[in-house]
Scaffold this motif. Sequence first.
Motif, PDB file in Angstrom:
ATOM      1  N   CYS B  74       0.837  -1.197   0.000  1.00 18.68           N
ATOM      2  CA  CYS B  74       0.000   0.000   0.000  1.00 18.68           C
ATOM      3  C   CYS B  74       0.877   1.253   0.000  1.00 18.68           C
ATOM      4  O   CYS B  74       2.009   1.244   0.480  1.00 18.68           O
ATOM      5  CB  CYS B  74      -0.954   0.012   1.191  1.00 18.68           C
ATOM      6  N   LEU B  76       0.662   3.909   1.673  1.00 20.09           N
ATOM      7  CA  LEU B  76       0.969   4.473   2.988  1.00 20.09           C
ATOM      8  C   LEU B  76       2.325   3.956   3.463  1.00 20.09           C
ATOM      9  O   LEU B  76       3.210   4.714   3.863  1.00 20.09           O
ATOM     10  CB  LEU B  76      -0.135   4.086   3.990  1.00 20.09           C
ATOM     11  N   VAL B  77       2.491   2.647   3.387  1.00 19.94           N
ATOM     12  CA  VAL B  77       3.729   2.031   3.837  1.00 19.94           C
ATOM     13  C   VAL B  77       4.913   2.487   2.986  1.00 19.94           C
ATOM     14  O   VAL B  77       5.983   2.809   3.492  1.00 19.94           O
ATOM     15  CB  VAL B  77       3.549   0.483   3.820  1.00 19.94           C
ATOM     16  N   CYS B 101      -1.380  -4.835  10.131  1.00 24.44           N
ATOM     17  CA  CYS B 101      -1.594  -5.757   9.015  1.00 24.44           C
ATOM     18  C   CYS B 101      -0.265  -6.408   8.611  1.00 24.44           C
ATOM     19  O   CYS B 101       0.795  -6.046   9.104  1.00 24.44           O
ATOM     20  CB  CYS B 101      -2.156  -4.978   7.843  1.00 24.44           C
ATOM     21  N   THR B 103       1.399  -6.090   5.895  1.00 24.64           N
ATOM     22  CA  THR B 103       2.310  -5.164   5.233  1.00 24.64           C
ATOM     23  C   THR B 103       3.076  -4.342   6.264  1.00 24.64           C
ATOM     24  O   THR B 103       4.297  -4.195   6.182  1.00 24.64           O
ATOM     25  CB  THR B 103       1.513  -4.236   4.300  1.00 24.64           C
ATOM     26  N   MET B 104       2.363  -3.830   7.248  1.00 21.25           N
ATOM     27  CA  MET B 104       2.996  -3.011   8.271  1.00 21.25           C
ATOM     28  C   MET B 104       3.974  -3.862   9.096  1.00 21.25           C
ATOM     29  O   MET B 104       5.038  -3.397   9.511  1.00 21.25           O
ATOM     30  CB  MET B 104       1.898  -2.415   9.150  1.00 21.25           C
ATOM     31  N   LEU B 326      -7.127   2.505   0.633  1.00 21.01           N
ATOM     32  CA  LEU B 326      -5.869   2.599  -0.097  1.00 21.01           C
ATOM     33  C   LEU B 326      -5.736   1.326  -0.921  1.00 21.01           C
ATOM     34  O   LEU B 326      -6.035   0.227  -0.430  1.00 21.01           O
ATOM     35  CB  LEU B 326      -4.702   2.711   0.874  1.00 21.01           C
ATOM     36  N   PHE B 328      -4.345  -1.913  -2.409  1.00 19.53           N
ATOM     37  CA  PHE B 328      -3.540  -2.991  -1.810  1.00 19.53           C
ATOM     38  C   PHE B 328      -3.754  -3.153  -0.299  1.00 19.53           C
ATOM     39  O   PHE B 328      -2.971  -3.818   0.361  1.00 19.53           O
ATOM     40  CB  PHE B 328      -2.034  -2.797  -2.055  1.00 19.53           C
ATOM     41  N   CYS B 329      -4.790  -2.519   0.232  1.00 22.73           N
ATOM     42  CA  CYS B 329      -5.037  -2.699   1.667  1.00 22.73           C
ATOM     43  C   CYS B 329      -5.902  -3.941   1.876  1.00 22.73           C
ATOM     44  O   CYS B 329      -7.085  -3.953   1.551  1.00 22.73           O
ATOM     45  CB  CYS B 329      -5.735  -1.467   2.231  1.00 22.73           C
ATOM     46  N   ASP B 330      -5.294  -4.981   2.414  1.00 20.93           N
ATOM     47  CA  ASP B 330      -6.001  -6.257   2.592  1.00 20.93           C
ATOM     48  C   ASP B 330      -7.147  -6.206   3.610  1.00 20.93           C
ATOM     49  O   ASP B 330      -8.252  -6.650   3.311  1.00 20.93           O
ATOM     50  CB  ASP B 330      -5.025  -7.363   3.025  1.00 20.93           C
ATOM     51  N   PRO B 331      -6.890  -5.731   4.833  1.00 22.81           N
ATOM     52  CA  PRO B 331      -7.952  -5.841   5.846  1.00 22.81           C
ATOM     53  C   PRO B 331      -9.256  -5.178   5.385  1.00 22.81           C
ATOM     54  O   PRO B 331     -10.337  -5.749   5.526  1.00 22.81           O
ATOM     55  CB  PRO B 331      -7.372  -5.123   7.066  1.00 22.81           C
TER      56      PRO B 331
END
Lengths: 410, 383
Positions: B74, B76-77, B101, B103-104, B326, B328-331
């Motif tokens: 995402c 953001l990351v 998540c 990614t984070m 966003l 690609f944000c999975d949750p």
Amino acid sequence: MKKNKALSKSHRYMESVPKMKKIMRNYYLKAKYARYFGKKVAWITSGGPVEPLIAMGIIPVYPENHGAMIGVSHTGAKFCEVAEGMGYSGDLCSYARADIGCSVAGGGPVGGLPKPDMLICCNNICGTVLKWYEIQARRFQVPLFIFDTPFVHTKFTKEAKSYVDQQVKDYIRFLETVMKKRFPYDKMNVVGKRSVEAMGLWQQILDTAAARPAPFTAFDAFFHLALIVTLRGTGTVLRYYRFLLDELNRRVENGIGMVENEQYRFLWDNLPIWHRMRWLSKTFAARNAALVADTYTSAWCGTVDYIDENDFLGSMGEAYTRIYLNIGVDKMAEKVLKMIDKYHVDGFVMHSNRSCKPYSFGQYDIQKIVQRERGLPVLILESDMVDPRKFSEGQVETRIDAFMEMVGQK
Amino acid sequence: MNASEIIGKFRFAVENPFETARQLKEDQQCPVVCHTCSYFPEEIVLAAGAHPMRLFGQSTSIIRADAHIQAYSCSLVRSVFEDALSGELDFADVMVFPHSCDTMQRLSDIWRLNMKNTVHLDLLFPVHLKSEAAQDYLKAVLIRFQRELEETLNITITEHAVSEAISLMNRIRHALHSLYEIRSRTPLRISGSDLSYVVQGTMILDRNEAADLLEQLAFSLEEIRPSAESPGPKRILLSGGVCLHPDIHSIIEEQGGAVVWDDLCTGSRYFDTPVSEGPAPIDAIADRFISRAVCPAKHSGITRRSEELSELVSKYNIDGVIFLFLKFCDPHGFDYPDLKTTFEEAGVPSLLLEVETGKPVDGPTRTRVETFLQILNQGNNLP
Ligand code: SF4
Ligand code: SF4
């Protein structure tokens, strides 16, 4: 680079393969008709603690394994599209998309999975499974148990230890409530011991590939893996893996390699590209290259050292928390370096898998560590394990050729 | 200060977060503790005499981060990490990654391997918030965090200081809540984009200053007498993760709509529940994490999110829901289809937008918002 066109078939034949296919067929049949046998079915994540289910006589079913079969049978795009039509983004894990799509559309390689009586989700592999199992719990209206394994970036804290240990007890209580019967601790002892033995055997099987030429490759390991994932803790797995190990040892003794003129040996990272297994294996073999080991299949025996086989329930919390996908990138890199040495590899092939973020993010740093520590060439292939729409044969082949050239110069 | 001056302060902080942080650090001589999630015990950081600051990502072009994380993560990351790699976060003393998540979680690893000048802490919160075991564990994680922060900053955090920080944060929560209520009652009093600057700016500014400003703002907004709002704008609920797109609000408002409540971690999920004040402050902070609006990266039963959102829809008379995610944000991506169905069944139309931080809302997205609002408005004229 000269390509070896004449691939003879006999050296690739393994007696174990049809045996394995038969076991899996029976397993799915039994799962499908579980109700007729008065059995209950649990859907469980691939990294989930299956042993208590086996001890309870519950049939475990793995949507991820099903996702892999969908990939192999080239129906990935079809089922993913069904899920996308429901509003699931094409950027989500294709196992989840394929499973959700298939559970709505029906059909699929085994005619759909049997409906679950309960769902067991362990987030030691990813956060995706949490969301995916929530969705299926709403859909099927069945109880969901979540085994929450705190991530081990650098350390496994004592708080985390007591948290997972407590959840083992909750898990048993959950099963007792759903099944309306007491948990068979004596049976659990047997299952636990078998599971540990199976993990040991699986490690020995993978280790045979340290021989030159490797008696089998990662592509074969991906295939034989299904049993340690699905039926670990049963006698069937032990019998089969002993048979497989014997066969592999014989191949080693007789110097029979899976790739006929094995010249280069590579390590594979991440999930397989299920829809291109044959193509990839041929493409590498034609260049005298064998993928002798991978980081994926060893995940099912990587934590055996944390397990006390005389106290399976007491030690499984930690073992399930410290699996490969639930540890820091630097810890993963350490394991990769060990495998590079153990299997004497000449290069590292990383599948940057758009589906699997926890496996793929961090690969670039692992790549740098491998290059720095071992000076090995690294190839990164971006693709997706189930969804063929994210794969371009031409592009991948060109990259493989460029990589082979680098390896050849070493 | 009048309302627009106050809003200007928040807006400045949002648009110049690093400059704001550097200035604050210089003025107050205090360490800065950066983090990435709304499940973050700001109170413990404040009690340590440090300044908590949430990172949102300022970089608009990603160059250095591309060498560490794939383009399918995402924005953001990617953007937060680009800020770090380009030296923008030089003021940060401690970097904390609360588990959110996948990614984070991986960003935390990559960060730790590449950013050597800050102390790196992981806050390994449970993902499951509902079980008793998880609640005990959550408390233990907070206690560990307190200890680690004490060791890092070489100080002692007293219970009294934590209680004071809780009171301060509750003032902020209360004031933000009042501002949201004002906006919900009479949207003309403050624009949606201004309000979003205010919430986000609160996560950057000195919290004492922010509390005062928020209270003043609420007071001065009550004074404003807007011209009659008839028939009243279409009432929108904005739902998603971080919203760093003030322009979304103007597009909605141009079409006769207004975001009258949100379900964002840069919005109501930041302030929605106070921490109870009394003995055992750490336990109280943990209890708030359990009872506040749940984020899709956490589990608190399989229907809790849809129940909470439905409650907002009826409480604030929502006409339509806009999901803002966003890419690609999975949750959020996994929650969306079932939520959409829930609203459909309740007769509440919804629209999904995928955006990326650092990129303005593009033409097609703008058109979709406009069309959505037009359809909502037509609904008005139906017999
Ligand atoms: S492929 Fe990755 S994201 Fe998908 S279920 Fe497996 S571990 Fe989770
Ligand atoms: S926007 Fe989504 S994917 Fe990105 S950090 Fe937040 S929860 Fe994770």
